[in-house]
Each structure stands twice: as structure tokens, then as C-alpha cells.
Enzyme design. Sequence first.
Site, mmCIF file in Angstrom:
data_model
loop_
_atom_site.group_PDB
_atom_site.id
_atom_site.type_symbol
_atom_site.label_atom_id
_atom_site.label_comp_id
_atom_site.label_asym_id
_atom_site.label_seq_id
_atom_site.Cartn_x
_atom_site.Cartn_y
_atom_site.Cartn_z
ATOM 1 N N SER A 57 0.833 -1.212 0.000
ATOM 2 C CA SER A 57 0.000 0.000 0.000
ATOM 3 C C SER A 57 0.864 1.257 0.000
ATOM 4 C CB SER A 57 -0.895 0.015 1.240
ATOM 5 O OG SER A 57 -1.527 1.277 1.339
ATOM 6 N N LYS A 96 -13.467 -4.163 1.845
ATOM 7 C CA LYS A 96 -14.377 -3.019 1.671
ATOM 8 C C LYS A 96 -15.851 -3.379 1.869
ATOM 9 C CE LYS A 96 -11.438 -0.346 -1.462
ATOM 10 N NZ LYS A 96 -11.397 0.384 -2.746
ATOM 11 N N ASN A 141 -14.452 2.511 2.117
ATOM 12 C CA ASN A 141 -12.981 2.552 2.104
ATOM 13 C C ASN A 141 -12.421 3.527 3.128
ATOM 14 O OD1 ASN A 141 -13.425 5.057 0.930
ATOM 15 N ND2 ASN A 141 -11.757 4.849 -0.535
ATOM 16 N N ASP A 149 -13.774 6.603 -3.226
ATOM 17 C CA ASP A 149 -13.235 6.186 -4.527
ATOM 18 C C ASP A 149 -13.879 6.965 -5.683
ATOM 19 O OD1 ASP A 149 -11.400 4.323 -3.563
ATOM 20 O OD2 ASP A 149 -12.883 2.715 -3.519
ATOM 21 N N GLY A 151 -15.678 -3.671 -17.028
ATOM 22 C CA GLY A 151 -15.614 -4.321 -15.722
ATOM 23 C C GLY A 151 -16.852 -4.043 -14.889
ATOM 24 N N GLY A 198 -16.211 -4.073 -7.775
ATOM 25 C CA GLY A 198 -16.391 -2.990 -6.813
ATOM 26 C C GLY A 198 -15.926 -1.649 -7.373
ATOM 27 N N ASN A 246 -18.735 -6.398 -19.562
ATOM 28 C CA ASN A 246 -18.054 -7.320 -18.653
ATOM 29 C C ASN A 246 -18.039 -8.728 -19.226
ATOM 30 O OD1 ASN A 246 -16.688 -7.501 -16.124
ATOM 31 N ND2 ASN A 246 -18.385 -8.724 -15.353
ATOM 32 N N GLY A 259 -4.278 6.407 -13.857
ATOM 33 C CA GLY A 259 -5.084 6.197 -12.653
ATOM 34 C C GLY A 259 -4.449 6.619 -11.341
HETATM 35 P P1 ATR Z 1 -12.754 -5.001 -7.989
HETATM 36 O O1 ATR Z 1 -13.665 -5.051 -6.795
HETATM 37 O O2 ATR Z 1 -11.365 -4.541 -7.634
HETATM 38 O O3 ATR Z 1 -13.318 -4.216 -9.126
HETATM 39 P P2 ATR Z 1 -13.493 -7.675 -8.864
HETATM 40 O O4 ATR Z 1 -14.795 -7.582 -8.178
HETATM 41 O O5 ATR Z 1 -12.711 -8.926 -8.712
HETATM 42 O O6 ATR Z 1 -12.508 -6.518 -8.431
HETATM 43 O O7 ATR Z 1 -13.695 -7.358 -10.408
HETATM 44 C C1 ATR Z 1 -12.709 -7.537 -11.322
HETATM 45 C C2 ATR Z 1 -13.219 -7.174 -12.724
HETATM 46 O O8 ATR Z 1 -12.214 -7.540 -13.665
HETATM 47 C C3 ATR Z 1 -14.483 -7.935 -13.120
HETATM 48 O O9 ATR Z 1 -15.236 -7.110 -13.971
HETATM 49 C C4 ATR Z 1 -13.910 -9.137 -13.873
HETATM 50 O O10 ATR Z 1 -14.807 -9.725 -14.804
HETATM 51 P P3 ATR Z 1 -15.846 -10.886 -14.304
HETATM 52 O O11 ATR Z 1 -16.906 -10.184 -13.550
HETATM 53 O O12 ATR Z 1 -16.315 -11.523 -15.551
HETATM 54 O O13 ATR Z 1 -15.011 -11.811 -13.437
HETATM 55 C C5 ATR Z 1 -12.766 -8.477 -14.616
HETATM 56 N N1 ATR Z 1 -11.745 -9.453 -15.014
HETATM 57 C C6 ATR Z 1 -10.788 -9.981 -14.243
HETATM 58 N N2 ATR Z 1 -10.018 -10.834 -14.965
HETATM 59 C C7 ATR Z 1 -10.516 -10.828 -16.239
HETATM 60 C C8 ATR Z 1 -10.162 -11.497 -17.466
HETATM 61 N N3 ATR Z 1 -9.111 -12.337 -17.523
HETATM 62 N N4 ATR Z 1 -10.896 -11.242 -18.573
HETATM 63 C C9 ATR Z 1 -11.943 -10.381 -18.525
HETATM 64 N N5 ATR Z 1 -12.329 -9.729 -17.396
HETATM 65 C C10 ATR Z 1 -11.626 -9.946 -16.265
#
Ligand code: ATR
Length: 282
Positions: free
Chosen positions: A17, A68, A89, A104, A129, A132, A153, A241
Site C-alpha cells: 500500500s 471493503k 474505504n 473512490d 468491468g 467494486g 463485462n 489512474g
Molecule cells: P474489484 O472489486 O477490484 O473491481 P473484482 O470484483 O474482482 O474486483 O472485479 C474484477 C473485474 O475484472 C471484473 O469485472 C472481472 O470480470 P468478471 O466479472 O467476468 O469476473 C474483470 N476481469 C478480471 N479478470 C478478467 C479477465 N481475464 N478477462 C476479462 N475480465 C476480467
Amino acid sequence: MADRPKAFVTGFPIRHSRSPLIHGHWLKKYGLQGSYEAIEVSPGDFPRFVQGLKQTGYSGGNVTIPHKEMAFALCGRRDAAADEIGAVNTLWFEAGELWGGNTDAHGFAANLDAFSPGWEERKSALVLGAGGASRAVIYALKRRGFGRIHVVNRTVARAQELADRFGNCVTSHGWRGLPDLLQDVGLIVNTTSLGMEGKDELTIDLSTARQDALVTDIVYVPLETPLLKAAREHGLKTIDGLGMLLHQAAPGFERWFGVRPEVTPELRTLVLADMAPGGQVR
Ligand code: ATR
């Protein structure tokens, strides 16, 4: 306010962190008495950690992955952003009660405000995506008046959950919908973990994107993610970011230490140096 307020960041793991670096910089810069430390707490120990905060004398702290959602459930009081995003957070005490907030969305919007004032006039966005981080970004976009937010997604059902949660302005799609959706949006945001150091790259074909599209990524290691690089090479404006991380920290600092801190180029340089190979002191 306590004489020497104590705050923390907790997660599992927590050693990478950069929050202690950010808050430590501000404490020094504003000449404040206080401390901010990283505390690793496992998911099993997290409820006891939160319940014991008052006794241990903390003014509050930050909560990161994977706590979170659990923090959301454990707080007696929450701000509107936390309620809508479903995650907390930032923790603080007010009149003896534990409050949970979510900064966030503020961090996301403030980063774009800093590097592209007027960005909210774009009004339509593509959000990659549905985790969260996506919820925080969608909340920010809605608050800034975006009328069309397309969530793409891998698991379409998760994108649909967000459409159900946030209402008519949000639509859900699979990755196949991208080429058409790109033509419609003025802002493209990656909220997936793809492109992060050690993870798969995010490769999308930007050839149908509007030439005036702004592209941003919540991943900041590496600073220029494969998506941002592709966008830059395509002639699109990009914003990294890192600013989201810096800006999300400011409201918590103000609550615990009583000063609203500024996100400056100096702070950005400090965190960038820490991210450089060999720069990390932890
Ligand atoms: P966070 O809370 O940090 O956003 P998360 O809930 O694990 O983390 O979400 C990760 C995102 O990355 C999700 O949208 C995930 O898609 P899925 O909902 O289909 O799992 C996406 N993601 C992670 N790895 C991926 C991959 N290899 N290809 C496509 N999408 C991916």
C-alpha cells in the site's frame, strides 16, 4: 480531535500500500502531530479489528482489498456514496459512532477534473468491468450527469446487476458489443484488473472509437497501461489512474487530522519514485 490522532490503512495483504507514504507526506507537509500506519488484518480477524477501534484509540482509517464490503456491513452509519456503491474505504468516528464512507468515486472524478476540466460534458461512457471499482466509477459518472453508461463485462450477469442497481442510464453488455459501443461514447474507463503488472493485458481494438474520446484506467501499475498506450498511439487523450489513488486519500485525511490536504505534483512525484524499480522502501 485527539492530540495526536492515529489512523491506519488495513487490507490483506497490505505491505504494497502507498497510503502510508501519501498520508505521511501530508502529515509532514502540514506540520501535524499524528500517525498513519499500515496494519495487515486477515478477513477472519477483520470484524474484531473494527469492533476494537475505539478502544485502541484510532480516529479512523482506510480499508482496502478484500475488506471493503465487510467494512460496509460493520459500520453503524454510512455516507451516501458508500450506501450506493455498497463498499466502504474510509472509517471515522462522529459523536462516538463509527461511520463508513466511500471516497473512490470522489477520487475518480477529481483526477479527471485535474487533468481534463469539463470532462463531464461528454455525457456518455463505456465502463469495462463490473466489480467494486466499477460501482464507484458508475456512481461518480451518474453524479456528474452522464446519461448513457455502457457496462461491458466478461460475465454479463454482473454488468446486468449494476444496470439493475443504478437504473436506466446504465446498460449491460458482453465484450462482443465493444465495436458498436465505442462509437457512442466520449469516455472510456477500465475498471478491470486487466493490464495490471502481473495480470493479462487488456487488448481492445480502438479503431471504432470516437477521435474525441477520453480514455482512463483505474490501474496505475504500470502508470501507462496497455490500454492507455494503445489509446495514445491511436491519438486519443489519456489520463492515468494514479491521481484517483491520491485524490481518494484526501477526504479521510481531513476527517482524522483536520486539514484538507492538497494533491500536488510534488506528491505525485514522490509516489512515482516509490513505484519505480528499486524505489520501493518496503
Ligand atoms: P474489484 O472489486 O477490484 O473491481 P473484482 O470484483 O474482482 O474486483 O472485479 C474484477 C473485474 O475484472 C471484473 O469485472 C472481472 O470480470 P468478471 O466479472 O467476468 O469476473 C474483470 N476481469 C478480471 N479478470 C478478467 C479477465 N481475464 N478477462 C476479462 N475480465 C476480467
